[in-house]
Design a protein around this motif. Structure first.
Motif, short mmCIF file in Angstrom:
data_model
loop_
_atom_site.label_atom_id
_atom_site.label_comp_id
_atom_site.label_asym_id
_atom_site.label_seq_id
_atom_site.Cartn_x
_atom_site.Cartn_y
_atom_site.Cartn_z
N ARG A 168 0.84 -1.19 0.00
CA ARG A 168 0.00 0.00 0.00
C ARG A 168 0.88 1.25 0.00
O ARG A 168 1.97 1.24 0.57
N VAL A 169 0.38 2.29 -0.65
CA VAL A 169 1.02 3.59 -0.53
C VAL A 169 0.52 4.22 0.76
O VAL A 169 -0.69 4.24 0.99
N LEU A 175 2.92 9.63 4.90
CA LEU A 175 3.73 9.76 3.68
C LEU A 175 5.04 10.52 3.91
O LEU A 175 6.10 10.06 3.48
N PRO A 176 5.00 11.70 4.58
CA PRO A 176 6.26 12.44 4.75
C PRO A 176 7.35 11.61 5.45
O PRO A 176 8.51 11.65 5.05
N ALA A 177 6.97 10.82 6.46
CA ALA A 177 7.96 10.03 7.19
C ALA A 177 8.56 8.92 6.32
O ALA A 177 9.68 8.49 6.55
N ARG A 178 7.79 8.47 5.35
CA ARG A 178 8.26 7.37 4.50
C ARG A 178 9.01 7.88 3.27
O ARG A 178 9.62 7.10 2.53
N TRP A 179 8.94 9.19 3.04
CA TRP A 179 9.37 9.77 1.78
C TRP A 179 10.86 9.63 1.51
O TRP A 179 11.29 9.18 0.47
N ARG A 222 3.29 13.43 -4.95
CA ARG A 222 3.35 14.63 -4.10
C ARG A 222 3.91 15.79 -4.92
O ARG A 222 5.07 16.16 -4.75
N PRO A 223 3.07 16.37 -5.77
CA PRO A 223 3.58 17.40 -6.70
C PRO A 223 4.16 18.62 -5.96
O PRO A 223 4.97 19.34 -6.52
N ASP A 224 3.72 18.85 -4.72
CA ASP A 224 4.17 20.05 -4.00
C ASP A 224 5.48 19.81 -3.25
O ASP A 224 5.95 20.69 -2.54
#
Lengths: 395, 115
Positions: A168-169, A175-179, A222-224
């Motif tokens: 899973r995404v 998300l930020p912690a996995r990025w 995460r385009p931003d």
């Protein structure tokens, strides 16, 4: 490259991704895809490549997996699973929504890069599942024995299955912690593409394409977030130089560079500058963009390059590259003094850089010894040939 | 759903044991976490253990069983307590593990049950 090889490079990661979702089992998906390619190797040369190779591979792999599950089915639970899989009227990847395949690839990437796996296992697993590299190839890339790498990959796959690492995404909150660990793995895939530790070729275009494809998916997710954009720019700019990579940057024929890739990379760097939240990938991309701007090595804006290196964490590799730029700006003796302070004895690049600076200072005996030290530290045949040429040109 | 063992990795020596005040705060946080686990339907079982010096090991000895005083292995850490949680996947189990670290301030090992 044969048809089948090209299809393998292109389709392997996508097929494993789609089948892992359908089968719910990464290991089974990978084995089934491997079996499908074995069948393809046996039948395509005679019967010809099917019109949709990707669809053929996914369908064949799914059938193989179903066969295997049926053979192994002893309990009703497994039989129910077989029944479920048989009813998946699986659309072929080409016909499946682009979005669905893209999501599967991101799931596969995030699973392979899960923080509960050891960092070295994450890269190995990504190269294996997404890039389709064999265990011996990955072992060579990381300079570890094949058995060690095989054990590492097996252990990681076992943990994914037994500890239930989800396919899973992560949600927005996680998300930020996995990025950063995902970016790091994609970066390493790209690094391996452009300096394979062994072999005769200076680059692996298939891996470079994988890394770029994954980075694009991450930018889309995460385009931003500017670091993914920076990483994509860095990969594009590095890959744009691949056609000239038989030689080091200072002697490359820049006419060979892929202008299309370089232009896209430079545009991304400009976007990053507008966003104004710099990070290490963005700065590295900006350095690559300065090189892409320069018609020749001598015309490079070295003060800009040095200023950018100053923004990066001063790892030995960064110190070395910065020293090269300083040597161009302030002369070889200033550069050499900096190189001699870099703690990177195992790197062939350090010794090659030293050799070149010593040669420019007319210290030929020391230069020769430094080329020999560089030769002793690389197993890449293209690098070896170039180093030998440079050493022999001292005579 | 799967079950996971959350083990409290407790240092055997060197570390200062918590003061009574600290202990009280820890127990309050653990109690809160446990009721959160129960509210989420994740809590299966939990408990804190006495020191390893209170342990007795039973070993097979032919047809007999041998009693030995003390823990099965003297280590730098010991199992100080544990929680068994029910979770959909590792990420969910790790979330409870993370909150346990926050409550107790010690390392937590998260490990799936095989059956």
């Amino acid at each position: 490259m044969s048809d089948l090889e090209a299809v393998f490079r292109d389709v392997h990661g996508r097929a494993v991704a789609v089948l892992t979702r359908q089968l719910g089992d990464l290991d089974l998906a990978e084995e089934a895809v491997a079996e499908a390619f074995a069948v393809a190797a046996a039948t395509w040369p005679e019967r010809g490549t099917p019109p949709s190779p990707a669809g053929w591979i996914v369908t064949t792999a799914r059938n193989r997996a179903v066969d295997r599950l049926r053979r192994e089915a002893v309990g009703t639970a497994k039989l129910a699973e077989v029944a479920r899989l048989q009813t998946i009227a699986g659309p072929e990847p080409e016909q499946e929504e682009v979005g669905a395949v893209r999501d599967d690839q991101l799931r596969l990437l995030f699973t392979c890069c899960h923080p509960a796996l050891a960092p070295e296992a994450r890269v190995a697993l990504t190269l294996r599942m997404v890039g389709g590299l064999t265990t011996p190839e990955i072992a060579r890339a990381f300079l570890v024995p094949e058995a060690t790498m095989a054990a590492r990959i097996t252990r990681a796959k076992h943990k994914i299955a037994k500890a239930r690492i989800p396919y899973r995404v992560p949600g927005d909150a996680d998300l930020p912690a996995r990025w950063s660990s995902v970016l790091a793995v994609v970066h390493l895939v790209g690094t391996e593409a452009h300096s394979p530790a062994t072999g005769s070729a200076p680059t692996r275009p298939d891996l470079a394409a994988d890394a770029i494809r994954l980075a694009r998916l991450l930018v889309g997710l995460r385009p931003d977030e500017p670091e993914a954009r920076g990483l994509l720019a860095l990969l594009l700019l590095t890959t744009s130089r691949a056609p000239a990579r038989a030689l080091p940057l200072d002697r490359q024929d820049r006419a060979l560079w892929d202008r299309g890739l370089a232009d896209e990379g430079q545009e991304l760097v400009r976007e990053c500058l507008r966003i104004g939240r710099p990070g290490t990938y963005q700065v590295q991309a900006a350095i690559a963009a300065v090189h892409a701007d320069a018609p020749t090595w001598a015309d490079t804006d070295w003060s800009q390059v040095v200023a950018l290196y100053d923004l990066l964490p001063q790892t030995p590799v960064v110190q070395l590259n910065r020293a090269v730029a300083v040597a161009e700006l302030d002369g070889p003796s200033v550069g050499l003094a900096l190189v001699d302070r870099v703690d990177l004895d195992r790197s062939p690049v350090l010794h090659a850089v030293r050799a070149d600076l010593l040669r420019r200072l007319d210290r030929f005996a020391e230069a020769r010894a430094a080329y020999d030290a560089a030769l002793a530290r690389t197993a890449n045949e293209a690098e070896q040939a170039d180093l030998r040429r440079r050493r022999d040109a001292l005579d | 759903m799967a079950q996971y063992l959350l083990s409290v990795v407790t240092p055997a020596e060197g570390a200062q044991p918590p003061t009574p005040d600290q202990l009280e705060a820890i127990m309050a946080r653990v109690g809160q976490l446990q009721s959160d686990m129960k509210a989420a339907g994740a809590w299966v079982f939990s408990g804190g253990l006495e020191a390893p010096s209170t342990a007795t090991v039973l070993r097979p000895d032919g047809d007999d069983v041998l009693l030995v005083d003390g823990p099965f292995a003297e280590g730098k850490e010991y199992l100080g307590g544990f929680t068994v949680v029910e979770a959909a996947d590792l990420d969910a189990a790790l979330d409870w593990g993370r909150r346990t670290v926050a409550a107790i301030g010690l390392p937590i090992e998260v490990r799936p049950f095989a059956w």
